[in-house]
Design an enzyme around this catalytic site. Structure first.
Site, short mmCIF file in Angstrom:
data_model
loop_
_atom_site.label_atom_id
_atom_site.label_comp_id
_atom_site.label_asym_id
_atom_site.label_seq_id
_atom_site.Cartn_x
_atom_site.Cartn_y
_atom_site.Cartn_z
N GLU A 149 0.81 -1.23 0.00
CA GLU A 149 0.00 0.00 0.00
C GLU A 149 0.84 1.27 0.00
OE1 GLU A 149 -2.83 -0.54 3.17
OE2 GLU A 149 -3.60 -2.39 2.30
N GLU A 264 -5.29 -10.78 -1.90
CA GLU A 264 -6.20 -10.60 -0.75
C GLU A 264 -7.66 -10.53 -1.20
OE1 GLU A 264 -5.04 -7.31 1.77
OE2 GLU A 264 -2.91 -7.63 1.41
#
Ligand code: 9MR
Length: 352
Positions: A149, A264
Site C-alpha cells: 500500500e 487478498e
C-alpha cells in the site's frame, strides 16, 4: 501446560488428524494456478473445521497478521516468529506453501517505531528488519509482500506516494531499498509490491494503477529486484471491474517482465442486494471478471483470498450492512459450505 506448549501439541494433533483426510492428500496438478487463503493464528488453533477447510481447498497460505511488525517486533531488539512458525508448520504438514505478508506497511506498526527519526536510523531499522525476517524463512517462504500500500489514496501528480514512517525519513527511495534488502536476504524469493483499489472502474482506480505503474517502471529502470505486482482485490461489490484498464495494466507489467498475482481477494458486499443467492451471484461475477481481465494479459502466479470462510473476515470491521444481515465476502459460508465464489476461483485456477 504453558499456552505455547498447548498450542504446539494441539496443532500437531490437529495437523495429524487433517492429514488423514482424503481431501488433504489431493495432489496439485502441475499447471494449475495455486489457490490459497489468509489464515488467522487463533482460529487455526481453536477451530478444527477451519483447519480442515484450509487443508481441503488450499495450496497456499499467508498469515493475516502473524508476520506484521506489531506481532514480530514487540520491541526494537526482539523478534517473535511464533505465529509465522506455527503457520509454516501447518503448511508443511499439509503440503502447502506459505507467502510472507508484509515487510513494509504503514499499518500494524508497534508504538516504539515512532521514535525512529532520520534517514540513517530509518534505513538501519528497515535493513535489520528485512534481513532478519526474510533471512529467518530463507528457502521456506517463496514469495513476500515487500511493500504494501505505497500509493496515496488519491494520487495526484508527483504526490503519488502515501506518507509513512519510511517515506518521511528516507524519501521515495525507501521502496527500492526495501526490495534490495529483501533480495540480499533471499535471492530466490518472488518480491512483490502489493496494492489495493486498482481493479474497478473509475478515475481514482485508474490514477492508482498509473501511479503504481510509475513506481514499478522506476524500480525496473534502476535495476531493482521487483518480480510481481499483487492485486489485493478487496473488491467493492457495487463497482464493475475495469476489464480493459486491468488488462492493459497487466500487459504493461508483462512487457517489463513483472508478473501479477491476486493476494487478498474478497468482495465487500455491504451495498449489494439482501437476497443471499443474488448477492453470491454478483460476488462470483466480480471475481470472474477480475481473474479474466488479468489472465487476458498474463495469468496470475497465484490467487489468494483474504480468509476462506465468512466466519473469519475483516470486512464487517468497516463495512457492516445497514439491514443487519451478515457479510458474505469469502468463498465458503460460515458453515464451510462452498459458494459460487469458490466455484469461480476453482474453475479459473484449473484452467490455467
Ligand atoms: O485483515 C486484517 C485485519 O485482521 C487486521 O486487523 C488489519 C491490521 O493488521 O489488517 C487486515 O489486513 C489488511 C492487510 O494486511 C493489508 N490489506 C488490507 C487488509 C484488510 O484491511
Amino acid at each position: 501446560m504453558r499456552r505455547r506448549d498447548f498450542v504446539q501439541v494441539s496443532l500437531a494433533v490437529a495437523a495429524h488428524a487433517v492429514l488423514q483426510m482424503p481431501a488433504a492428500q489431493a495432489a496439485v496438478p502441475s499447471r494449475r494456478i495455486p489457490y490459497g487463503s489468509a489464515v488467522r493464528g487463533d482460529a487455526l488453533v481453536d477451530d478444527y473445521d477451519y483447519r480442515t477447510a484450509l487443508a481441503e481447498h488450499c495450496q497456499l497460505v499467508v498469515p493475516e497478521g502473524g508476520l506484521k511488525w506489531e506481532v514480530v517486533r514487540p520491541s526494537e531488539d526482539r523478534f517473535d516468529f511464533y505465529e509465522g512458525d506455527k503457520l509454516l508448520a501447518f503448511a508443511d504438514q499439509n503440503g502447502m506453501k506459505m507467502r510472507g505478508h508484509t515487510l513494509i506497511w504503514h499499518g500494524a506498526m508497534p508504538g516504539w517505531t515512532s521514535s525512529i527519526h532520520g534517514a540513517k536510523a530509518a534505513e538501519k531499522a528497515m535493513s535489520k528488519h528485512i534481513h532478519t525476517v526474510v533471512g529467518q524463512y530463507k528457502g521456506r517462504i517463496p514469495s513476500w509482500d515487500v511493500i504494501n500500500e505505497a500509493i496515496a489514496d488519491d494520487p495526484r501528480g508527483s504526490d503519488h506516494l502515501r506518507p509513512n514512517l519510511w517515506f518521511e525519513n528516507m524519501g521515495k527511495g525507501y521502496i527500492e531499498t526495501a526490495f534490495r534488502r529483501a533480495s540480499e536476504a533471499d535471492p530466490q524469493v518472488q518480491l512483490v509490491i502489493n496494492e489495493y483499489d486498482i481493479e474497478c472502474v473509475g478515475e481514482t482506480y485508474k490514477n492508482r494503477r498509473n501511479a503504481l505503474l510509475r513506481v514499478v517502471r522506476d524500480l525496473r529502470d534502476r535495476g531493482a529486484p521487483i518480480h510481481a505486482v499483487g492485486f489485493q482485490g478487496h473488491l467493492k461489490g457495487q463497482y464493475e471491474i475495469d476489464k480493459e484498464g486491468v488488462s492493459s495494466f497487466v500487459a504493461e507489467l508483462k512487457a517489463m517482465d513483472v508478473d501479477v498475482l491476486v493476494t487478498e481477494l474478497d468482495v465487500i458486499d455491504n451495498l449489494l442486494p439482501a437476497d443471499e443467492k443474488e448477492r453470491d451471484q454478483v460476488i462470483a461475477g466480480r471475481v470472474t471478471d477480475l481473474l479474466q481481465a488479468i489472465s487476458d494479459a498474463n495469468p496470475p502466479t497465484a490467487i489468494l483470498t483474504w480468509g476462506i470462510t465468512d466466519r473469519y473476515t475483516w470486512v464487517p470491521m468497516w463495512f457492516t450492512r445497514d439491514d443487519g444481515r451478515l457479510n458474505r465476502p469469502l468463498p465458503l459460508d460460515r458453515d464451510y459450505k462452498a459458494k459460487p465464489m469458490m466455484d469461480a476461483i476453482k474453475r479459473f485456477a484449473a484452467r490455467a
